[in-house]
Design a protein around this motif. Structure first.
Motif, mmCIF file in Angstrom:
data_model
loop_
_atom_site.group_PDB
_atom_site.id
_atom_site.type_symbol
_atom_site.label_atom_id
_atom_site.label_comp_id
_atom_site.label_asym_id
_atom_site.label_seq_id
_atom_site.Cartn_x
_atom_site.Cartn_y
_atom_site.Cartn_z
ATOM 1 N N PRO A 131 -13.298 -1.180 4.260
ATOM 2 C CA PRO A 131 -14.425 -0.221 3.639
ATOM 3 C C PRO A 131 -15.888 -0.716 4.080
ATOM 4 O O PRO A 131 -16.148 -2.006 4.271
ATOM 5 C CB PRO A 131 -14.099 -0.655 2.055
ATOM 6 C CG PRO A 131 -12.625 -0.708 2.171
ATOM 7 C CD PRO A 131 -12.532 -1.322 3.289
ATOM 8 N N ASP A 145 -3.223 9.917 4.668
ATOM 9 C CA ASP A 145 -3.959 8.704 4.413
ATOM 10 C C ASP A 145 -3.026 7.344 4.218
ATOM 11 O O ASP A 145 -3.009 6.657 5.132
ATOM 12 C CB ASP A 145 -5.079 8.632 3.317
ATOM 13 C CG ASP A 145 -6.273 9.590 3.722
ATOM 14 O OD1 ASP A 145 -6.679 9.838 4.903
ATOM 15 O OD2 ASP A 145 -6.927 10.282 2.470
ATOM 16 N N SER A 176 -11.363 5.509 11.654
ATOM 17 C CA SER A 176 -11.042 5.689 10.215
ATOM 18 C C SER A 176 -10.217 4.507 9.765
ATOM 19 O O SER A 176 -10.026 4.569 8.413
ATOM 20 C CB SER A 176 -10.356 7.104 10.095
ATOM 21 O OG SER A 176 -9.107 7.052 10.717
ATOM 22 N N ASN A 197 -1.428 5.110 7.063
ATOM 23 C CA ASN A 197 -1.802 3.897 7.078
ATOM 24 C C ASN A 197 -1.147 2.823 8.165
ATOM 25 O O ASN A 197 0.255 2.802 8.175
ATOM 26 C CB ASN A 197 -1.875 3.305 5.707
ATOM 27 C CG ASN A 197 -2.614 1.898 5.690
ATOM 28 O OD1 ASN A 197 -3.880 1.965 5.861
ATOM 29 N ND2 ASN A 197 -1.810 0.813 5.335
ATOM 30 N N ARG A 226 0.737 -1.323 -0.067
ATOM 31 C CA ARG A 226 0.078 -0.017 -0.064
ATOM 32 C C ARG A 226 0.660 1.181 0.075
ATOM 33 O O ARG A 226 0.496 2.407 -0.532
ATOM 34 C CB ARG A 226 -1.130 -0.111 1.383
ATOM 35 C CG ARG A 226 -2.061 -1.031 1.096
ATOM 36 C CD ARG A 226 -3.033 -1.260 2.295
ATOM 37 N NE ARG A 226 -4.089 -2.033 2.370
ATOM 38 C CZ ARG A 226 -4.936 -2.704 3.130
ATOM 39 N NH1 ARG A 226 -4.440 -2.276 4.399
ATOM 40 N NH2 ARG A 226 -5.771 -3.568 3.018
ATOM 41 N N LYS A 258 -6.616 2.791 6.693
ATOM 42 C CA LYS A 258 -7.203 4.044 6.749
ATOM 43 C C LYS A 258 -7.839 4.565 5.299
ATOM 44 O O LYS A 258 -7.279 4.692 4.327
ATOM 45 C CB LYS A 258 -5.786 5.165 6.749
ATOM 46 C CG LYS A 258 -6.388 6.657 6.778
ATOM 47 C CD LYS A 258 -7.085 7.190 8.033
ATOM 48 C CE LYS A 258 -7.027 8.705 7.981
ATOM 49 N NZ LYS A 258 -8.166 9.151 6.910
ATOM 50 N N THR A 259 -9.189 4.582 5.615
ATOM 51 C CA THR A 259 -10.028 4.613 4.485
ATOM 52 C C THR A 259 -10.932 5.961 4.693
ATOM 53 O O THR A 259 -11.555 6.242 3.622
ATOM 54 C CB THR A 259 -10.981 3.277 4.439
ATOM 55 O OG1 THR A 259 -11.891 3.120 5.656
ATOM 56 C CG2 THR A 259 -10.116 2.013 4.139
#
Length: 235
Positions: A229, A120, A225, A124, A47, A78-79
């Motif tokens: 998802p 983000d 957060s 993460n 990622r 972190k989405t």
């Protein structure tokens, strides 16, 4: 102390993916897992490519490792929500100076970097900040981005990496590079990278920075957060 076998494997996997050498990734992924890399670290490493290599290579690397059965399904990240504070942690006392430079170059790009790339993706979880800085410094060394590399080396040392680990990460990057024929030690970009490393070490020693932020963790305004998802939670 030198890189652990786990961290060396992660740097090598990351660099190889950035060079689009997809056929090598499954074997390198297995090397990482055999060295004790967790599912979260392996996902976090891939990622992190979004910051330095972009979305398409990150997606291709993910698909390659997924097809090889090396990526577990449910690793939260972190989405949603407000940005994490990785930007201020990485740049510490010079965060405002760095942001001002970004804003002077391109204010919109500066916001993308601060809010998304750092807030983000860099924020993460999965890898710790020391690991992220070693990977980032390795990438920047081979990419001939030594001005940017200097600050990230300093951050790596604040987060607990020493000179030997930083140099080892740089060596991994150049050994993996298809653009640098062996022996990489003779390549001018490599020699420049070592010059920058020496300057970073001198400053870290002079200012007493080594290990001052070891164990630091990214903070979020809302810990929820970091999650899968919503569509994934409901499936």
């Amino acid at each position: 102390m030198p890189l652990s076998s786990k961290d060396e494997g992660l740097v090598r996997l990351f660099m190889t993916a950035c060079f689009h050498q997809w056929d090598q990734l499954p074997a390198l992924g297995r090397v990482c897992l055999d060295a004790g890399t967790s599912a979260a670290e392996l996902r976090g490493c891939i990622r992190h490519m979004c910051v330095l290599a972009g979305y398409p290579p990150c997606l291709a690397a993910t698909a390659t490792l997924k097809k090889a059965g090396l990526l577990e399904e449910d690793v939260p990240g972190k989405t949603v929500g407000l940005p994490g504070n990785a930007f201020s942690l990485v740049y510490d006392g010079v965060a405002n100076k760095v942001y001002k430079r970004l804003y002077t170059l391109d204010g919109v790009l500066g916001e993308w970097i601060r809010v998304h790339a750092y807030g983000d993706v860099y924020s993460n979880p999965g890898l710790n900040l020391r690991q992220k800085q070693l990977i980032t410094s390795a990438f920047l060394s081979e990419a001939n981005m030594h001005d940017e590399m200097f600050g990230h080396l300093l951050a790596a040392m604040r987060f607990g990496a020493d000179e030997a680990a930083c140099r080892a990460a740089i060596d991994v990057a150049f050994r993996a590079s298809p653009a640098v024929p062996p022996p990489h030690e003779e390549h001018p970009v490599y020699r420049k990278a070592l010059e920058v490393l020496n300057k970073a070490v001198d400053k870290a020693q002079r200012d007493g920075l080594q290990g001052t932020m070891a164990g630091a963790q990214v903070a979020f305004a809302d810990d929820s957060s970091v999650r899968l998802p919503l569509w994934r939670q409901a499936s």
